[in-house]
Structures are given as structure tokens and as C-alpha cells.
Design a protein around this motif. Structure first.
Motif, PDB file in Angstrom:
ATOM      1  N   ALA A  96       0.819  -1.215   0.000  1.00 39.77           N
ATOM      2  CA  ALA A  96       0.000   0.000   0.000  1.00 39.77           C
ATOM      3  C   ALA A  96       0.852   1.265   0.000  1.00 39.77           C
ATOM      4  N   ALA A  97       2.040   1.188   0.583  1.00 35.14           N
ATOM      5  CA  ALA A  97       2.931   2.348   0.669  1.00 35.14           C
ATOM      6  C   ALA A  97       3.796   2.529  -0.576  1.00 35.14           C
ATOM      7  N   GLY A  98       3.684   1.622  -1.545  1.00 37.54           N
ATOM      8  CA  GLY A  98       4.500   1.720  -2.754  1.00 37.54           C
ATOM      9  C   GLY A  98       5.945   1.321  -2.526  1.00 37.54           C
ATOM     10  N   GLU A  99       6.167   0.440  -1.541  1.00 35.58           N
ATOM     11  CA  GLU A  99       7.511  -0.057  -1.239  1.00 35.58           C
ATOM     12  C   GLU A  99       7.644  -1.478  -1.784  1.00 35.58           C
ATOM     13  N   TRP A 100       8.887  -1.963  -1.881  1.00 42.37           N
ATOM     14  CA  TRP A 100       9.108  -3.349  -2.281  1.00 42.37           C
ATOM     15  C   TRP A 100       8.485  -4.262  -1.232  1.00 42.37           C
ATOM     16  N   TYR A 101       7.761  -5.258  -1.684  1.00 38.34           N
ATOM     17  CA  TYR A 101       7.108  -6.231  -0.803  1.00 38.34           C
ATOM     18  C   TYR A 101       7.149  -7.590  -1.474  1.00 38.34           C
ATOM     19  N   THR A 102       6.884  -8.628  -0.704  1.00 43.70           N
ATOM     20  CA  THR A 102       6.792  -9.954  -1.308  1.00 43.70           C
ATOM     21  C   THR A 102       5.321 -10.345  -1.432  1.00 43.70           C
ATOM     22  N   CYS A 103       4.955 -10.738  -2.633  1.00 43.12           N
ATOM     23  CA  CYS A 103       3.571 -11.143  -2.874  1.00 43.12           C
ATOM     24  C   CYS A 103       3.307 -12.558  -2.368  1.00 43.12           C
ATOM     25  N   VAL A 104       4.357 -13.251  -1.968  1.00 49.68           N
ATOM     26  CA  VAL A 104       4.230 -14.595  -1.400  1.00 49.68           C
ATOM     27  C   VAL A 104       4.061 -14.408   0.108  1.00 49.68           C
ATOM     28  N   ASP A 105       2.818 -14.137   0.507  1.00 54.19           N
ATOM     29  CA  ASP A 105       2.522 -13.752   1.878  1.00 54.19           C
ATOM     30  C   ASP A 105       1.122 -14.254   2.237  1.00 54.19           C
ATOM     31  N   PRO A 106       0.940 -14.839   3.409  1.00 51.39           N
ATOM     32  CA  PRO A 106      -0.368 -15.398   3.767  1.00 51.39           C
ATOM     33  C   PRO A 106      -1.516 -14.382   3.748  1.00 51.39           C
ATOM     34  N   GLU A 107      -1.281 -13.171   4.229  1.00 54.57           N
ATOM     35  CA  GLU A 107      -2.354 -12.164   4.223  1.00 54.57           C
ATOM     36  C   GLU A 107      -2.740 -11.791   2.794  1.00 54.57           C
ATOM     37  N   LEU A 108      -1.743 -11.576   1.943  1.00 54.67           N
ATOM     38  CA  LEU A 108      -2.033 -11.237   0.552  1.00 54.67           C
ATOM     39  C   LEU A 108      -2.654 -12.420  -0.189  1.00 54.67           C
ATOM     40  N   ASP A 109      -2.199 -13.638   0.133  1.00 51.51           N
ATOM     41  CA  ASP A 109      -2.816 -14.840  -0.451  1.00 51.51           C
ATOM     42  C   ASP A 109      -4.305 -14.898  -0.120  1.00 51.51           C
ATOM     43  N   ALA A 110      -4.655 -14.597   1.128  1.00 49.23           N
ATOM     44  CA  ALA A 110      -6.060 -14.631   1.565  1.00 49.23           C
ATOM     45  C   ALA A 110      -6.886 -13.567   0.846  1.00 49.23           C
ATOM     46  N   LEU A 111      -6.320 -12.377   0.662  1.00 51.68           N
ATOM     47  CA  LEU A 111      -7.032 -11.309  -0.050  1.00 51.68           C
ATOM     48  C   LEU A 111      -7.250 -11.683  -1.516  1.00 51.68           C
ATOM     49  N   ARG A 112      -6.249 -12.282  -2.138  1.00 51.40           N
ATOM     50  CA  ARG A 112      -6.408 -12.719  -3.539  1.00 51.40           C
ATOM     51  C   ARG A 112      -7.440 -13.845  -3.639  1.00 51.40           C
ATOM     52  N   ALA A 113      -7.469 -14.734  -2.656  1.00 52.40           N
ATOM     53  CA  ALA A 113      -8.460 -15.818  -2.663  1.00 52.40           C
ATOM     54  C   ALA A 113      -9.874 -15.259  -2.555  1.00 52.40           C
ATOM     55  N   ALA A 114     -10.071 -14.256  -1.705  1.00 56.23           N
ATOM     56  CA  ALA A 114     -11.391 -13.618  -1.580  1.00 56.23           C
ATOM     57  C   ALA A 114     -11.791 -12.962  -2.907  1.00 56.23           C
ATOM     58  N   ALA A 115     -10.829 -12.322  -3.563  1.00 61.65           N
ATOM     59  CA  ALA A 115     -11.112 -11.696  -4.858  1.00 61.65           C
ATOM     60  C   ALA A 115     -11.474 -12.756  -5.899  1.00 61.65           C
ATOM     61  N   ARG A 116     -10.760 -13.871  -5.900  1.00 62.63           N
ATOM     62  CA  ARG A 116     -11.072 -14.944  -6.866  1.00 62.63           C
ATOM     63  C   ARG A 116     -12.488 -15.463  -6.667  1.00 62.63           C
ATOM     64  N   ARG A 117     -12.921 -15.587  -5.414  1.00 61.79           N
ATOM     65  CA  ARG A 117     -14.294 -16.052  -5.157  1.00 61.79           C
ATOM     66  C   ARG A 117     -15.319 -15.048  -5.691  1.00 61.79           C
ATOM     67  N   ALA A 118     -15.081 -13.756  -5.446  1.00 61.64           N
ATOM     68  CA  ALA A 118     -16.017 -12.726  -5.921  1.00 61.64           C
ATOM     69  C   ALA A 118     -16.028 -12.659  -7.447  1.00 61.64           C
ATOM     70  N   VAL A 119     -14.856 -12.737  -8.048  1.00 62.91           N
ATOM     71  CA  VAL A 119     -14.742 -12.724  -9.511  1.00 62.91           C
ATOM     72  C   VAL A 119     -15.460 -13.933 -10.093  1.00 62.91           C
ATOM     73  N   ASN A 120     -15.291 -15.084  -9.480  1.00 66.88           N
ATOM     74  CA  ASN A 120     -15.962 -16.293  -9.956  1.00 66.88           C
ATOM     75  C   ASN A 120     -17.479 -16.110  -9.922  1.00 66.88           C
ATOM     76  N   GLN A 121     -17.988 -15.554  -8.837  1.00 68.20           N
ATOM     77  CA  GLN A 121     -19.439 -15.321  -8.747  1.00 68.20           C
ATOM     78  C   GLN A 121     -19.904 -14.407  -9.874  1.00 68.20           C
ATOM     79  N   HIS A 122     -19.136 -13.351 -10.126  1.00 68.17           N
ATOM     80  CA  HIS A 122     -19.479 -12.420 -11.209  1.00 68.17           C
ATOM     81  C   HIS A 122     -19.487 -13.149 -12.558  1.00 68.17           C
ATOM     82  N   ASN A 123     -18.476 -13.949 -12.785  1.00 71.98           N
ATOM     83  CA  ASN A 123     -18.303 -14.580 -14.096  1.00 71.98           C
ATOM     84  C   ASN A 123     -19.281 -15.713 -14.372  1.00 71.98           C
ATOM     85  N   ILE A 124     -19.792 -16.392 -13.336  1.00 73.02           N
ATOM     86  CA  ILE A 124     -20.705 -17.514 -13.562  1.00 73.02           C
ATOM     87  C   ILE A 124     -22.175 -17.137 -13.409  1.00 73.02           C
ATOM     88  N   MET A 125     -22.436 -15.967 -12.865  1.00 72.68           N
ATOM     89  CA  MET A 125     -23.819 -15.547 -12.646  1.00 72.68           C
ATOM     90  C   MET A 125     -24.490 -15.250 -13.991  1.00 72.68           C
TER      91      MET A 125
END
Length: 182
Positions: free
Chosen positions: A10-39
Motif C-alpha cells: 500500500a505504501a509503494g515499497e518493495w514487498y513480497t507477494c508470497v505472503d499469507p495475508e495477501l494470499d487470503a485477499l487474492r483468494a477472496a477476490a477470486r471467489r467474488a470474480v468467480n461469482q461475477h463470471n458464472i452468474m
């Protein structure tokens, strides 16, 4: 105090995308995107409610066709009358703001991440996020790619298939790879 990878992102600094919190946020987005795409389209309307709930802000008449993909959703803002055609992808590890009246053709991709150039650091998932801002009344043709950190001015036109690596002035038309003023 040590910042979390999400805080660094969020601060525009170098970060690792291999992170449990970010993994969980991406998983939530995938679920919402899936609902949008199959509805069913009649049931989904302009956007599936789970997808809309991810976004920072969405005007009441913004419309997202299916299929659609985003990385997080939590960094996307869609203005009034925004239209995203089928196959759009927004990898929103930074803010993506799309201004009122802007339209994205089919298969437009917006990428906010820049991966590290050092192989070992890239392999470790190190990246930096840069925002993308698209002004009002912008037309982006099908298959265009907008890279991290780009600002596209009000009333600009991005030709189909263009790869936008630099800011686009208001009212300008850009085409090609890399995109150049026409």
C-alpha cells in the motif's frame, strides 16, 4: 515496528507477494470474480454484488462485463458511466482509478505490479506496486495493456493493442507498442 507485506504494498515499497495475508485477499477476490463470471447476465446485472463489494468505490451505473479478473479488487475505483468490456483484467496491487465516462474495450489489461529485475529477488516474489489513473471520458481499445504507474488524461484515446508504458496527455491519441502519439 515492522510493516506487513500488505502495508508495504500500500505504501509503494518493495514487498513480497508470497505472503499469507495477501494470499487470503487474492483468494477472496477470486471467489467474488468467480461469482461475477458464472452468474447469469439477467441475475448479475451491471456487476455481481460480491465483486462490487470488493471495490473501493463504484458509481451506481458502472458496468463490468463477464468474464472479468482482478487481483484484489480492494484498490479499484470506477466512476459514473464506466464500462469494462468482456475479458478485462486489472492486477490492482496499487490504486486503479477509472474516471467518469471512460470505456475499456474487450481484453484490456491494467498491471500495477513491477517485478524485481534481480532473478533471486524476483523468484522470492519481490515486487513493487505503482498506481494507474485513467481520467474522464477515456476510450481504451481492445487488447490494450496499461503498465504500472501510468496516468491517462481526460478525453484520451488508446488504440487497440497498444502497450502504454508512459503517461498519456489529455486529449491525445496513442497507438502501437510502445504506445506513441498519433
Amino acid at each position: 515496528m515492522t510493516k506487513s507485506e500488505r502495508e508495504k504494498m500500500a505504501a509503494g515499497e518493495w514487498y513480497t507477494c508470497v505472503d499469507p495475508e495477501l494470499d487470503a485477499l487474492r483468494a477472496a477476490a477470486r471467489r467474488a470474480v468467480n461469482q461475477h463470471n458464472i452468474m447469469a447476465p439477467d441475475e448479475r446485472g451491471r456487476m455481481a454484488p460480491p465483486l462490487e463489494a470488493l471495490f473501493v468505490a463504484v458509481a451506481a451505473d458502472a458496468f463490468v462485463e463477464a468474464p472479468f479478473h482482478c487481483a484484489y479488487g480492494m484498490n479499484i475505483t470506477l466512476g459514473a458511466g464506466v464500462y469494462l468490456n468482456a475479458g478485462c483484467t486489472i492486477l490492482d496491487c496499487a490504486s486503479v482509478v477509472i474516471g467518469d465516462g471512460s470505456m475499456l474495450g474487450p481484453g484490456v489489461h491494467i498491471y500495477c505490479a513491477e517485478h524485481h529485475k534481480d532473478v533471486a529477488l524476483r523468484r522470492a516474489g519481490l515486487e513493487i506496486a505503482r498506481p494507474v489513473t485513467i481520467g474522464r471520458d477515456v476510450w481504451i481499445g481492445g487488447g490494450a495493456i496499461i503498465l504500472a504507474g501510468v496516468m491517462i488524461g481526460d478525453g484520451a484515446v488508446v488504440g487497440a493493442g497498444a502497450v502504454v508504458t508512459k503517461d498519456v496527455a489529455p486529449g491525445a491519441t496513442v497507438v502501437g507498442n510502445p504506445a506513441r502519439v498519433r
